[in-house]
Design an enzyme around this catalytic site. Structure first.
Site, short mmCIF file in Angstrom:
data_model
loop_
_atom_site.label_atom_id
_atom_site.label_comp_id
_atom_site.label_asym_id
_atom_site.label_seq_id
_atom_site.Cartn_x
_atom_site.Cartn_y
_atom_site.Cartn_z
N ASP A 150 0.87 -1.18 0.00
CA ASP A 150 0.00 0.00 0.00
C ASP A 150 0.91 1.23 0.00
OD1 ASP A 150 -2.19 1.61 -0.07
OD2 ASP A 150 -3.01 1.02 1.87
N ASP A 178 -7.71 -7.47 1.69
CA ASP A 178 -6.68 -7.52 2.72
C ASP A 178 -7.25 -6.95 4.00
OD1 ASP A 178 -6.47 -4.58 1.78
OD2 ASP A 178 -5.28 -4.67 3.61
N CYS A 227 -10.41 -28.51 10.58
CA CYS A 227 -9.55 -27.52 9.92
C CYS A 227 -8.26 -28.19 9.45
CB CYS A 227 -9.23 -26.37 10.88
SG CYS A 227 -7.93 -25.26 10.28
N CYS A 253 -5.32 -26.68 8.93
CA CYS A 253 -4.08 -25.94 9.24
C CYS A 253 -3.14 -26.80 10.07
CB CYS A 253 -4.38 -24.61 9.92
SG CYS A 253 -4.49 -24.67 11.72
N CYS A 272 -4.34 -27.40 13.83
CA CYS A 272 -5.54 -28.22 14.04
C CYS A 272 -5.32 -29.65 13.57
CB CYS A 272 -6.72 -27.62 13.30
SG CYS A 272 -7.19 -26.01 13.94
N HIS A 323 -3.58 -20.43 12.38
CA HIS A 323 -4.94 -20.95 12.14
C HIS A 323 -5.80 -19.93 11.41
CE1 HIS A 323 -8.89 -22.71 12.66
NE2 HIS A 323 -9.27 -21.50 13.02
N1 GUN Z 1 -6.66 0.66 2.96
C1 GUN Z 1 -7.99 0.61 3.24
N2 GUN Z 1 -8.65 1.56 2.52
C2 GUN Z 1 -7.73 2.22 1.80
C3 GUN Z 1 -7.81 3.31 0.86
O1 GUN Z 1 -8.87 3.86 0.55
N3 GUN Z 1 -6.62 3.72 0.30
C4 GUN Z 1 -5.42 3.13 0.62
N4 GUN Z 1 -4.31 3.58 0.03
N5 GUN Z 1 -5.32 2.11 1.49
C5 GUN Z 1 -6.46 1.66 2.06
ZN ZN Z 2 -6.75 -24.61 12.24
#
Ligand code: GUN
Ligand code: ZN
Length: 387
Positions: A101, A276, A314, A316, A319, A350
């Protein structure tokens, strides 16, 4: 015949299957450090490490793409060290893909005092209080030194859902201008993929306008940002749905900051491919196990005498061993949550496995044309059938 494959200098994207009743898609993304099967959840290794587990343990969960943050790596170890070692893959011994990011979001959300101007994001260094400026050019330069497979544009993000229309419009339009500066500054388009980020808050017309501008810049992938800020679920869904309706089919779509299992499943149905969130790993450090019956706090006294695995069935490492009677029981994890870090490690493994496996199951159900039934069973497990 219509092609299902597209390519950019450092990426190919192939649609494998589509759900006939929702917008869900299964696809293959090939990045410089190998193939990635979508939809996928990307664990967050903020400082080039996933707190509590080694890169090898992360690999054993099946993860082929994880997140790092430009803001954190740019401050420490810093650009010189990153250049000297040859990038973040080398630094952390990770031969799979990395997405970074751009840094602005982290500064604005972590440092309440960050100020945004046309030039960039101004803030005081958390290390020594000195004034710093992150511009689109500097963010891209840092990400070029990090060498991540996917790099994100610097965007103007509002970390509030309060509807200040004028400020929202300024942020959306500025994000488009900053994308142009990022594209101009990007020195490695043949080995790193720059993704744009759609902004525009909860205003659907503004989102549509932003989609149009961003799509015209033809980046190899497209992110939807400005969500995950505590907005109502129906507002969230309307924004994702509005954007995916306009986005090209043959590019990966990444909704930023999303990580609750139910949000992942719903977002896939709305046509998103990548996600994420720090939540699954952060919550592990508070003693929480993410399971198909919901989140279990293993610190609860009821687990002191529970000799089953963290989650029955599970696959993993933790587990599986438990089911084979070799080791990790809920009682063990419970016993260790107060003083020892081992429980945080086990729950992190996990939880990451759970999230990745959820997306693997979703993908398989799309490929086998039974995604709606999968979603129904997923919600039945979550809400009707508490363990
Ligand atoms: N992570 C969660 N939302 C955003 C977003 O709007 N911009 C950026 N750069 N990272 C994020
Ligand atoms: Zn597990």
């Amino acid at each position: 015949m219509v092609s299902n494959i597209s390519s950019s200098p450092a990426l190919t994207f192939e649609l494998v299957a589509r759900c006939s009743t929702t917008r869900a898609r299964a696809s293959n993304l090939t990045l410089p450090h190998g193939p990635v099967q979508l939809p996928m959840f990307m664990p967050v290794a903020t400082q080039a490490s996933l707190k509590g587990i080694t890169p090898q343990q992360l690999e054993e969960t099946g993860c082929t793409l994880c997140l790092n943050n430009t803001y954190h790596l740019g401050l420490k170890p810093g650009q010189e060290v990153l250049e000297a070692v040859g990038g973040a893959h080398k630094l952390q011994g990770w031969n799979h893909n990395i997405l970074t990011d751009s840094g602005g979001f982290q500064m604005v959300s972590l440092l309440k005092l960050a100020k945004i101007t046309e030039e960039g994001v101004r803030f005081l260094s958390p290390h020594d209080g000195s004034p710093m400026l992150l511009t689109p050019e500097h963010s891209i330069s840092l990400q070029n030194s990090i060498g991540s497979d996917i790099i994100m544009q610097l965007d103007d993000v509002l970390v509030t859902t309060s509807p200040d229309k004028a400020r929202m419009r300024e942020a959306m339009e500025r994000s488009v201008r900053w994308l142009d500066r990022c594209i101009d500054a990007h020195k490695k388009p043949h080995s790193q993929n720059l993704f744009c980020i759609i902004q525009g808050g909860l205003d659907l017309d503004m989102r549509r306008e932003c989609c149009k501008e961003m799509i015209a810049r033809d980046t190899p992938g497209i992110a939807i940002g400005g969500l995950s800020g505590g907005e109502a679920k129906d507002d969230y869904c309307r924004v994702v749905e509005t954007c995916t309706a306009l986005l090209p089919d043959l590019k990966p779509r990444y909704v930023m900051g999303i990580g609750y299992p139910e949000d992942l499943v719903v977002s896939v149905a709305l046509g998103a491919d990548m996600f994420d969130c720090v939540w699954p790993t952060r919550t592990a450090r508070f003693g929480n196990a993410v399971t198909k019956h919901g989140v279990l706090n293993i610190r609860n006294a009821r687990y002191a005498n529970d000799f089953g695995p963290i989650e029955p069935g599970c696959g993993c490492m933790c587990c599986r061993q438990g089911e084979e009677g070799m080791g990790v029981t809920r009682a063990y994890v419970h016993h260790n949550t107060s003083k020892e870090t081992v429980s945080a490690h086990l729950l992190t493994i996990h939880n990451v496995w759970y999230q990745l496996n959820l997306m693997r199951e979703v993908r398989q159900s799309i490929i086998e044309d039974r995604f709606p039934a999968y979603v129904q069973q997923f919600f039945a497990n979550l809400y009707d059938d508490k363990a």
